[in-house]
Write a protein that holds these residues in place. Structure first.
Motif, PDB file in Angstrom:
ATOM      1  N   LEU A  85       0.798  -1.468  -0.184  1.00 32.69           N
ATOM      2  CA  LEU A  85      -0.451  -0.140  -0.049  1.00 32.69           C
ATOM      3  C   LEU A  85       1.180   1.284   0.157  1.00 32.69           C
ATOM      4  CD1 LEU A  85      -2.374  -1.037   2.566  1.00 32.69           C
ATOM      5  CD2 LEU A  85      -2.740  -0.926   0.604  1.00 32.69           C
ATOM      6  N   PHE A  86       0.048   2.412  -0.014  1.00 32.39           N
ATOM      7  CA  PHE A  86       0.593   3.837  -0.341  1.00 32.39           C
ATOM      8  C   PHE A  86       1.069   4.060   0.821  1.00 32.39           C
ATOM      9  CE2 PHE A  86      -0.475   3.114  -4.922  1.00 32.39           C
ATOM     10  CZ  PHE A  86       0.736   2.499  -5.236  1.00 32.39           C
ATOM     11  N   PRO A  87       1.831   4.553   2.119  1.00 31.61           N
ATOM     12  CA  PRO A  87       2.025   4.669   3.406  1.00 31.61           C
ATOM     13  C   PRO A  87       1.515   5.985   3.618  1.00 31.61           C
ATOM     14  CG  PRO A  87       4.421   4.494   2.671  1.00 31.61           C
ATOM     15  CD  PRO A  87       3.244   3.819   1.509  1.00 31.61           C
ATOM     16  N   HIS A  88       2.249   6.807   2.710  1.00 26.32           N
ATOM     17  CA  HIS A  88       1.703   8.179   3.077  1.00 26.32           C
ATOM     18  C   HIS A  88      -0.133   8.558   1.845  1.00 26.32           C
ATOM     19  CE1 HIS A  88       2.680   8.130  -0.879  1.00 26.32           C
ATOM     20  NE2 HIS A  88       2.161   9.199  -1.424  1.00 26.32           N
ATOM     21  N   PHE A  89      -1.071   8.033   1.318  1.00 27.28           N
ATOM     22  CA  PHE A  89      -2.036   7.603   1.153  1.00 27.28           C
ATOM     23  C   PHE A  89      -3.271   7.353   2.135  1.00 27.28           C
ATOM     24  CE2 PHE A  89      -1.302   7.978  -3.833  1.00 27.28           C
ATOM     25  CZ  PHE A  89      -0.631   9.104  -3.501  1.00 27.28           C
ATOM     26  N   ARG A 109      -7.062   7.141  -0.699  1.00 27.63           N
ATOM     27  CA  ARG A 109      -6.794   8.074  -1.699  1.00 27.63           C
ATOM     28  C   ARG A 109      -5.630   6.856  -2.237  1.00 27.63           C
ATOM     29  NH1 ARG A 109      -2.787  12.850  -2.089  1.00 27.63           N
ATOM     30  NH2 ARG A 109      -2.184  12.200  -4.214  1.00 27.63           N
ATOM     31  N   TYR A 157      -5.147   5.809   7.931  1.00 29.78           N
ATOM     32  CA  TYR A 157      -3.911   4.878   7.160  1.00 29.78           C
ATOM     33  C   TYR A 157      -3.675   3.789   7.206  1.00 29.78           C
ATOM     34  CZ  TYR A 157      -3.577  10.211   6.144  1.00 29.78           C
ATOM     35  OH  TYR A 157      -4.124  11.544   5.274  1.00 29.78           O
TER      36      TYR A 157
END
Ligand SMILES: Nc1ncnc2c1ncn2[C@@H]1O[C@H](COP(=O)(O)OP(=O)(O)OP(=O)(O)O)[C@@H](O)[C@H]1O
Ligand SMILES: [Mg+2]
Lengths: 225, 244
Positions: B91-95, B99, B136
């Motif tokens: 997963l994209f951790p900053h999204f 998102r 998150y």
């Protein structure tokens, strides 16, 4: 101690601080993006590009910044007989411009290595996930990779920024009337260390502000881990 | 019609010949479980199918599109046809969760934010994560993260979904939630290829079991045959190893 003298010292230092801040601000403005570009060059698959960039970084980090400043300032004339005396950009003369160029080239090399470390620390899975989802390379870089790299490199960048605040004093070698040059002149005319101490307080406060802002920024980025 | 056609796939890493002529066709609505011992080439096969590795020989066709690495357009088209669920989620951790799911819809597929959000909501519902849209990834359990990544893979409405050991990075008590989601997808006739070590799950959910060893398909067929009554000696050895 004479408070009037102290007050006038502070006022003159503050004027010098304008140049200090100018060197600082312009250097960050140019060296951060340049550093990113240099980092990309350093990681380039093209061996010629990556070798040239590697040499650049090595020279920038391996020689004194003061010497680099002198080279940028005197180089055009001694090497190419280009007179720089009448080069001006807005209110800035070539002394100042050369200082900003020298600082930017130097700091870009340091930032580049920090960015490279950050980019290379990104797990390959992030690229792979982006790829199978159809993101373009640009989208992957700017939406997925770079924002995470910023967070990773923040502590090291803070270190460099703090060093930069202090390094601005090297501009005295080109007789830029930044704060340190002013402090030196005042100290010798007053025959006193007071101007040095006052300048030290200025640098310290400036760095306290840097530290506080960067800590805030780090906190802001800590919404994920 | 076959959604996935892999024909005569060969793949080497330097001197290591990993895939030695694998042919795998998956029909629409079919669920295929790939099993096999470590290093047999299961992940490599999935990575080849999902364009993460290039193949040395053979052909790949997904959703009627022939894979051609040199043709950017068909490469993009083929990536629209499948979804991939990674072992470690990626997963994209900053999204935020939302998102993670909607970003590709919006910036790759040029969907409106509202449309993307409504797809996201219905997927989160399906995954039992209706209230997690604003969370998150780092604040979710591994099982929840994996379900988000399944939702992300499903968002573009792919024709086939690939899973590489979707539960092996999870604590045992968290696997059930993920496996149940995959079971539900199977009931909905989602076409899936699942690499797994969970034999009971494979037996339940898969229409066909494919046993891969040393880069070739050694045996395949319905679970009742391959798992319950394996014919090949290598399959037997692998399965008896799994039971102990
Ligand atoms: N990028 C790579 N470079 C070199 N060798 C690789 C690479 N990827 C995989 N291999 C090798 O290919 C072989 C097959 O690996 P693969 O990951 O496909 O096996 P697997 O069946 O998925 O095993 P596991 O059950 O452990 O996940 C292994 O020997 C592995 O070391
Ligand atoms: Mg594997």
């Amino acid at each position: 101690m004479n408070t009037e003298l102290l007050w006038s010292t502070i006022k003159q230092l503050w004027q010098g601080f304008g140049y200090t801040f100018g060197i600082f601000g312009f250097t960050l403005l140019f060296s951060l993006p340049l550093g990113l570009l240099v980092a990309r060059g350093r990681m380039s698959k093209n061996i010629i590009v990556s070798s040239l960039v590697r040499i650049y970084i090595s020279i920038m980090r391996g020689t004194p910044l003061m010497l680099q400043l002198l080279l940028v300032y005197f180089g055009p004339y001694y090497l190419f007989k280009v007179s720089t005396g009448n080069i001006n950009i807005g209110p800035f003369n070539y002394r100042f411009i050369a200082t900003v160029i020298g600082f930017s080239l130097n700091y870009a090399a340091y930032f580049a290595e920090i960015f490279r470390g950050g980019i290379q620390s990104m797990p390959v899975g992030q690229y792979e996930a982006a790829q199978v989802l159809g993101f373009s390379r640009m989208q992957t870089y700017f939406k997925i990779i770079l924002p995470q790299v910023v967070k990773r490199v923040l502590p090291s960048v803070t270190n460099e920024v703090i060093t930069l605040v202090k390094d601005t004093s090297l501009a005295q070698v080109l007789a830029v009337t930044e704060m340190f040059t002013v402090a030196k002149e005042l100290a010798s005319s007053q025959v006193s260390v007071m101007p040095f101490i006052a300048a030290g307080v200025f640098y310290y406060i400036a760095n306290a502000i840097v530290e506080i802002s960067m800590n805030r920024f780090e906190k802001k980025m800590s919404y994920y881990s | 019609m076959a959604v996935l056609e892999m024909n005569g796939i060969h793949k080497s890493f330097a001197d290591l010949h990993v895939l030695k002529g694998i042919t795998l066709h998956v029909e629409e609505g079919e669920v295929v479980a790939i099993i096999g011992s470590s290093g047999g080439g299961k992940s490599t096969l999935l990575r080849c199918a999902t364009t993460l590795e290039t193949i040395d020989e053979g052909s790949i066709r997904i959703g009627g599109i022939d894979l051609d690495y040199k043709n950017k357009k068909t490469l993009a088209q083929i990536r629209d046809k499948f979804g991939l669920v990674f072992q470690n989620f990626n997963l994209f951790p900053h999204f935020s969760v939302r998102r993670n799911i909607t970003e590709a819809l919006i910036s790759v597929h040029k969907m409106s934010r509202d449309e993307a959000n409504s797809i996201c909501d219905s997927l989160l519902n399906k995954m039992g994560l209706a209230d997690k849209g604003n969370a998150y990834p780092c604040n979710l359990s591994g099982g929840q993260q994996q379900r988000v990544s399944i939702a992300r893979a499903l968002a573009t409405n792919p024709e086939i979904l690939f899973f590489d050991e979707p539960t092996s990075a999870l604590d045992p008590e968290l696997t059930a939630g993920v496996l149940n989601v995959i079971r539900d997808l199977a009931k909905d006739k989602m076409t899936m290829v699942i690499v797994t070590h969970e034999m009971n799950f494979a037996r339940d959910v898969a229409d066909r079991i494919v046993f891969i060893d040393h880069g070739i398909i050694v045996e395949q067929g319905p679970a009742s045959e391959v798992i319950n009554n394996p014919r090949n000696e290598r399959t037997k050895a692998f399965l008896s190893g799994m039971r102990n």
